[in-house]
Write a protein that holds these residues in place. Structure first.
Motif, PDB file in Angstrom:
ATOM      1  N   MET A   1      38.970  15.811  23.754  1.00 16.56           N
ATOM      2  CA  MET A   1      40.001  16.831  23.894  1.00 16.56           C
ATOM      3  C   MET A   1      39.509  17.920  24.853  1.00 16.56           C
ATOM      4  N   PRO A   2      40.174  18.119  25.994  1.00 18.55           N
ATOM      5  CA  PRO A   2      39.748  19.181  26.909  1.00 18.55           C
ATOM      6  C   PRO A   2      39.792  20.547  26.214  1.00 18.55           C
ATOM      7  N   ARG A   3      38.827  21.385  26.554  1.00 22.53           N
ATOM      8  CA  ARG A   3      38.727  22.681  25.869  1.00 22.53           C
ATOM      9  C   ARG A   3      39.992  23.517  26.075  1.00 22.53           C
ATOM     10  N   HIS A   4      40.577  23.447  27.256  1.00 26.39           N
ATOM     11  CA  HIS A   4      41.749  24.283  27.509  1.00 26.39           C
ATOM     12  C   HIS A   4      43.005  23.766  26.803  1.00 26.39           C
ATOM     13  N   LYS A   5      42.947  22.525  26.270  1.00 29.05           N
ATOM     14  CA  LYS A   5      44.082  21.979  25.543  1.00 29.05           C
ATOM     15  C   LYS A   5      43.876  21.980  24.041  1.00 29.05           C
ATOM     16  N   GLN A   6      42.737  22.457  23.591  1.00 29.38           N
ATOM     17  CA  GLN A   6      42.483  22.499  22.158  1.00 29.38           C
ATOM     18  C   GLN A   6      43.444  23.465  21.484  1.00 29.38           C
ATOM     19  N   PRO A   7      43.853  23.154  20.244  1.00 25.91           N
ATOM     20  CA  PRO A   7      44.797  24.035  19.539  1.00 25.91           C
ATOM     21  C   PRO A   7      44.311  25.472  19.460  1.00 25.91           C
ATOM     22  N   LYS A   8      43.022  25.630  19.173  1.00 24.64           N
ATOM     23  CA  LYS A   8      42.435  26.953  19.033  1.00 24.64           C
ATOM     24  C   LYS A   8      40.933  26.808  19.254  1.00 24.64           C
ATOM     25  N   PRO A   9      40.338  27.626  20.123  1.00 23.17           N
ATOM     26  CA  PRO A   9      38.902  27.450  20.392  1.00 23.17           C
ATOM     27  C   PRO A   9      38.055  27.697  19.147  1.00 23.17           C
ATOM     28  N   VAL A  10      37.098  26.805  18.921  1.00 28.74           N
ATOM     29  CA  VAL A  10      36.141  26.980  17.825  1.00 28.74           C
ATOM     30  C   VAL A  10      34.960  27.764  18.375  1.00 28.74           C
ATOM     31  N   ILE A  11      34.927  29.052  18.094  1.00 28.11           N
ATOM     32  CA  ILE A  11      33.831  29.903  18.576  1.00 28.11           C
ATOM     33  C   ILE A  11      32.715  29.953  17.546  1.00 28.11           C
ATOM     34  N   PHE A  12      33.078  30.049  16.280  1.00 32.55           N
ATOM     35  CA  PHE A  12      32.091  30.108  15.202  1.00 32.55           C
ATOM     36  C   PHE A  12      32.227  28.872  14.310  1.00 32.55           C
ATOM     37  N   HIS A  13      31.117  28.272  13.979  1.00 29.20           N
ATOM     38  CA  HIS A  13      31.105  27.224  12.965  1.00 29.20           C
ATOM     39  C   HIS A  13      29.724  27.189  12.337  1.00 29.20           C
ATOM     40  N   ASP A  14      29.662  26.624  11.144  1.00 32.74           N
ATOM     41  CA  ASP A  14      28.423  26.633  10.369  1.00 32.74           C
ATOM     42  C   ASP A  14      28.051  25.204  10.007  1.00 32.74           C
ATOM     43  N   GLY A  15      26.965  25.065   9.258  1.00 33.39           N
ATOM     44  CA  GLY A  15      26.501  23.742   8.861  1.00 33.39           C
ATOM     45  C   GLY A  15      25.285  23.327   9.651  1.00 33.39           C
ATOM     46  N   ARG A  16      24.563  22.355   9.120  1.00 30.53           N
ATOM     47  CA  ARG A  16      23.327  21.899   9.762  1.00 30.53           C
ATOM     48  C   ARG A  16      23.530  20.696  10.670  1.00 30.53           C
ATOM     49  N   LEU A  17      24.481  19.820  10.346  1.00 33.10           N
ATOM     50  CA  LEU A  17      24.625  18.576  11.079  1.00 33.10           C
ATOM     51  C   LEU A  17      25.306  18.808  12.422  1.00 33.10           C
ATOM     52  N   ALA A  18      24.677  18.282  13.482  1.00 40.59           N
ATOM     53  CA  ALA A  18      25.211  18.433  14.827  1.00 40.59           C
ATOM     54  C   ALA A  18      25.915  17.174  15.309  1.00 40.59           C
ATOM     55  N   PHE A  19      26.128  16.199  14.424  1.00 39.07           N
ATOM     56  CA  PHE A  19      26.760  14.944  14.786  1.00 39.07           C
ATOM     57  C   PHE A  19      27.757  14.565  13.699  1.00 39.07           C
ATOM     58  N   LEU A  20      28.711  13.701  14.060  1.00 45.38           N
ATOM     59  CA  LEU A  20      29.664  13.202  13.074  1.00 45.38           C
ATOM     60  C   LEU A  20      28.951  12.152  12.228  1.00 45.38           C
ATOM     61  N   PRO A  21      28.795  12.384  10.919  1.00 45.23           N
ATOM     62  CA  PRO A  21      27.962  11.496  10.095  1.00 45.23           C
ATOM     63  C   PRO A  21      28.670  10.205   9.685  1.00 45.23           C
ATOM     64  N   THR A  22      28.826   9.307  10.632  1.00 46.45           N
ATOM     65  CA  THR A  22      29.287   7.963  10.305  1.00 46.45           C
ATOM     66  C   THR A  22      28.205   7.271   9.482  1.00 46.45           C
ATOM     67  N   PRO A  23      28.513   6.152   8.824  1.00 48.30           N
ATOM     68  CA  PRO A  23      27.480   5.489   8.008  1.00 48.30           C
ATOM     69  C   PRO A  23      26.205   5.156   8.775  1.00 48.30           C
ATOM     70  N   SER A  24      26.340   4.612   9.980  1.00 43.22           N
ATOM     71  CA  SER A  24      25.153   4.252  10.757  1.00 43.22           C
ATOM     72  C   SER A  24      24.379   5.492  11.206  1.00 43.22           C
ATOM     73  N   ALA A  25      25.102   6.543  11.629  1.00 40.27           N
ATOM     74  CA  ALA A  25      24.423   7.767  12.062  1.00 40.27           C
ATOM     75  C   ALA A  25      23.739   8.463  10.893  1.00 40.27           C
ATOM     76  N   THR A  26      24.368   8.451   9.721  1.00 38.91           N
ATOM     77  CA  THR A  26      23.756   9.065   8.537  1.00 38.91           C
ATOM     78  C   THR A  26      22.515   8.297   8.112  1.00 38.91           C
ATOM     79  N   LEU A  27      22.559   6.979   8.168  1.00 38.81           N
ATOM     80  CA  LEU A  27      21.381   6.173   7.846  1.00 38.81           C
ATOM     81  C   LEU A  27      20.237   6.485   8.800  1.00 38.81           C
TER      82      LEU A  27
END
Length: 537
Positions: A259-285
C-alpha cells in the motif's frame, strides 16, 4: 471440556478423512471398470459473483457497503498471525509458544474449531486492558501494511461502511474505526469475568454474517457487499444490491504491491510492540529458534561495547552482524574561544543513538536523556546524565556539561520508529552556538528496540538480539553562526530549521507531535515516570 472437544474434533476429522480416502479409492476403481458412477457429485457454488475489480467507484458517496476484513480487505485470509500478535504482545512469550505448538493440531480442524482453539489459547486469562493496548497500538500497523489496495479503494468509495467478521470484535475494532472510518463493526463477542477474558465465546456464539446483517439493517438492502468466495460470505453479500467477491487471482495480484504511503487510510506514526515482522507460522518458528542464539549475541555485543576501546569494539561488533554506516563530517571541532564543547543534535530512534554516534566519531561523548532505566545506565559505555523536565534546571545542567566536553541531545524527547520527526524542543538552541545536526536511522528485521508500554530496560537487548541490526549515521556540517541564536535567530526558529534539515537528509516528514502525544496514544498516559521519592501523606 476443552480437552474433550479437542479430542472429539481430532477423531471426527480423522474418521472423515479416512472415509473420504476410502470413497475416493472405490470411485477410482469404479471408473476403471467403466460401469460405476461416482459416489458424490462435485460441489457447485450456490452463487456466482463478479470480482470487486469490476465495481464502479464513481458516485458512491451516499451508498452503504458491507464486507469482512479477512478475505476481503486484507491480502491474506489467514488469521493466525494476528492471534499470534495478541498472544505475544498482549500475553507473554510462553503464550505465543503454546499457540505456535498448537498449529499442527489446527490444521486438522475445520475453520470454526480452529478459531475456537486459537481464541482459547490467546485470550484465556488475558487482561482486557492488555488487549485494548494491542488493538490500539500494535495491530493497526500490520493490518494497514497488508491491505489490498484495490479492495480498499472500493471500500473507501462508499459513504457508510460496515464490517462483519467471525473473529473477535476486539481484535479489529480499533483499526477499523480509527483508521478506516468504519461506521460499525459486527464481530464475535468474547466472554469475560471482571477484567479478564475467559477464552470462551459469549452466549451469542460465532457471528453469522447474513443473520447479523439482517438484524442490523432489517429489510433494507445494502448497496454493495464484498466477500470471499466462501458459502458464508456468498450468503451475506447476496442480500446486497451489488455483490462482488475477492477471488484468489485478485489477492495474488495484490500480494506483492504494498500500500503506497500516500494512499494509506491514515498514516501510522506511532506504534508499539516488539515484533518487527508479521508472525506467520514459519516466521514465528524461525524467531523461537533464533532466540537462544540472539540472546547470547546481544550479551556479547554489549560486553564488547563496555570493555573494549571504540575502534576495537566497532570492528568486533561488525563481525557479529551489526551494520554501521557512517558519512559526513566526522571531526567537527569547536571554534568557540570559551572552549565549549560541540553540541550534537540527533534524531532519536533508540536508546543506543549516542552510543553508536560515539563509536562512529571514535571519541567519548556525554548523553542527556529524560528517562533511562538503571540497567541502561549500567551497561552504557558512555557517560549519561538524566534531565528533570524543569527547563531552568535542565538548561543549567546541559550548559555545565558543554563546558566539560562534547554533548549529545535528542530534542524529540522520545523515539519514533516510522519516517517522521517529532517536534524539537528549543532548549538546546539557547545553550550552544556550536551545533552539529546528526541524522540517525535504524533498521531491524525481528525485534524493535523501543517500547512505550513494555520494560524499557530490555530495549537495548531486544535491538541487539536482531540478526543484523543496522545503524545509519550522517553527521551534517556545523550550523552557520547566522542560523543560531548568536546570529539573531530565535530558539524556535533554530529548532525548526534543524528539524527540517534532518528530515530532508533522511527523507522523513516533519510533524508537530510531541512525546506526550505518543504516550497518550500508545500507553494511555503522558509518559512521565512518577517520583517514588515524594513524601508519603
Amino acid at each position: 471440556m476443552v480437552l474433550l472437544k479437542l479430542t472429539d474434533g481430532v477423531l471426527y476429522q480423522l474418521l472423515a478423512n479416512t472415509c473420504q480416502r476410502a470413497a475416493r479409492k472405490v470411485r477410482n476403481y469404479g471408473s476403471l471398470v467403466g460401469n460405476s458412477p461416482p459416489l458424490t457429485s462435485p460441489q457447485k457454488q450456490p452463487f456466482s459473483f463478479p470480482s470487486f475489480t469490476m465495481c464502479n467507484l464513481e458516485g458512491r458517496d451516499c451508498e452503504t457497503i458491507a464486507c469482512d476484513i479477512f478475505g476481503s480487505l486484507l491480502k491474506s485470509q489467514s488469521v493466525f498471525p494476528y492471534f499470534m500478535l495478541v498472544a505475544f504482545e498482549g500475553g507473554s512469550i510462553f503464550r505465543a509458544l503454546l499457540l505456535l505448538l498448537s498449529y499442527p493440531v489446527l490444521l486438522v480442524f475445520d475453520y470454526e474449531h480452529r478459531l475456537r482453539v486459537m481464541i482459547f489459547i490467546t485470550f484465556c486469562g488475558l487482561r482486557k486492558k492488555d488487549m485494548e493496548s494491542v488493538g490500539r497500538a500494535v495491530l493497526p500497523k500490520f493490518y494497514q501494511e497488508n491491505l489490498n489496495l484495490q479492495a480498499y479503494e472500493v471500500f473507501a468509495s462508499a459513504g457508510f461502511r460496515v464490517v462483519l467478521t467471525s473473529v473477535p470484535r476486539v481484535m479489529v475494532e480499533h483499526f477499523l474505526k480509527d483508521y478506516m472510518e468504519v461506521g460499525d463493526v459486527l464481530g464475535t463477542e468474547l466472554h469475560t469475568v471482571g477484567h479478564y477474558f475467559t477464552g470462551l465465546l459469549s452466549s451469542s456464539g460465532f457471528l453469522v454474517k447474513h443473520n447479523a446483517l439482517k438484524k442490523y439493517f432489517g429489510d433494507k438492502r445494502l448497496d454493495i457487499g464484498i466477500g470471499s468466495s466462501s458459502v458464508e460470505d456468498s450468503l451475506f453479500i447476496s442480500l446486497c444490491k451489488e455483490a462482488y467477491v475477492a477471488n484468489k487471482e485478485d489477492n495474488k495480484s495484490g500480494t506483492n504491491s504494498a500500500m503506497p504511503r500516500h494512499k494509506q487510510p491514515k498514516p501510522v506514526i506511532f506504534h508499539d510492540g516488539r515484533l518487527a515482522f508479521l508472525p506467520t507460522p514459519s516466521a514465528t518458528l524461525a524467531m523461537f529458534l533464533w532466540l537462544p542464539l540472539g540472546l547470547i549475541l546481544a550479551i556479547l555485543r554489549i560486553s564488547v561495547g563496555i570493555i573494549l576501546p571504540c575502534k576495537i569494539a566497532l570492528f568486533l561488533t561488525s563481525l557479529t552482524g551489526v551494520n554501521l554506516s557512517v558519512k559526513g563530517c566526522l571531526n567537527p571541532t569547536s571554534s568557540n574561544p570559551q572552549k565549549k564543547g560541540v553540541l550534537y543534535v540527533c534524531t532519536h530512534r533508540t536508546l543506543l543513538d549516542p552510543v553508536f554516534l560515539s563509536l562512529a566519531l571514535g571519541k567519548p561523548l556525554t548523553a542527556v536523556t529524560y528517562s533511562l532505566s538503571k540497567m541502561s545506565e549500567i551497561i552504557a559505555p558512555i557517560k549519561t546524565v538524566r534531565l528533570t523536565r524543569d527547563r531552568k534546571q535542565d538548561g543549567e545542567t546541559m550548559g555545565r556539561l558543554l563546558s566539560e566536553g562534547d554533548l549529545v541531545v535528542c530534542p524529540e524527547g522520545t523515539t519514533c520508529r516510522e519516517p517522521y520527526l517529532l517536534r524539537f524542543s528549543s532548549l538546546f538552541a539557547e545553550l550552544a552556538d556550536e551545533i552539529v545536526p546528526v541524522a540517525i536511522n535504524t533498521n531491524v528485521s525481528m525485534f524493535y528496540g523501543t517500547t512505550a508500554s513494555g520494560l524499557k530496560c530490555l530495549d537495548p537487548i531486544f535491538f541487539l538480539m536482531n540478526p543484523g541490526p543496522a545503524y545509519y549515521i550522517e553527521v551534517l556540517g556545523r550550523l552557520p553562526r547566522e542560523l543560531t541564536c548568536a546570529g539573531g535567530k530565535s530558539s524556535n526558529e533554530v529548532a525548526n530549521y534543524i528539524q527540517r534539515k534532518l528530515a530532508d537528509a533522511l527523507g522523513f516528514e516533519c510533524t508537530s507531535l510531541t512525546r506526550r502525544d505518543k504516550y497518550l496514544m500508545l500507553a494511555g498516559n503522558e509518559g512521565i515516570v512518577p517520583d517514588n521519592k515524594r513524601k508519603k501523606p
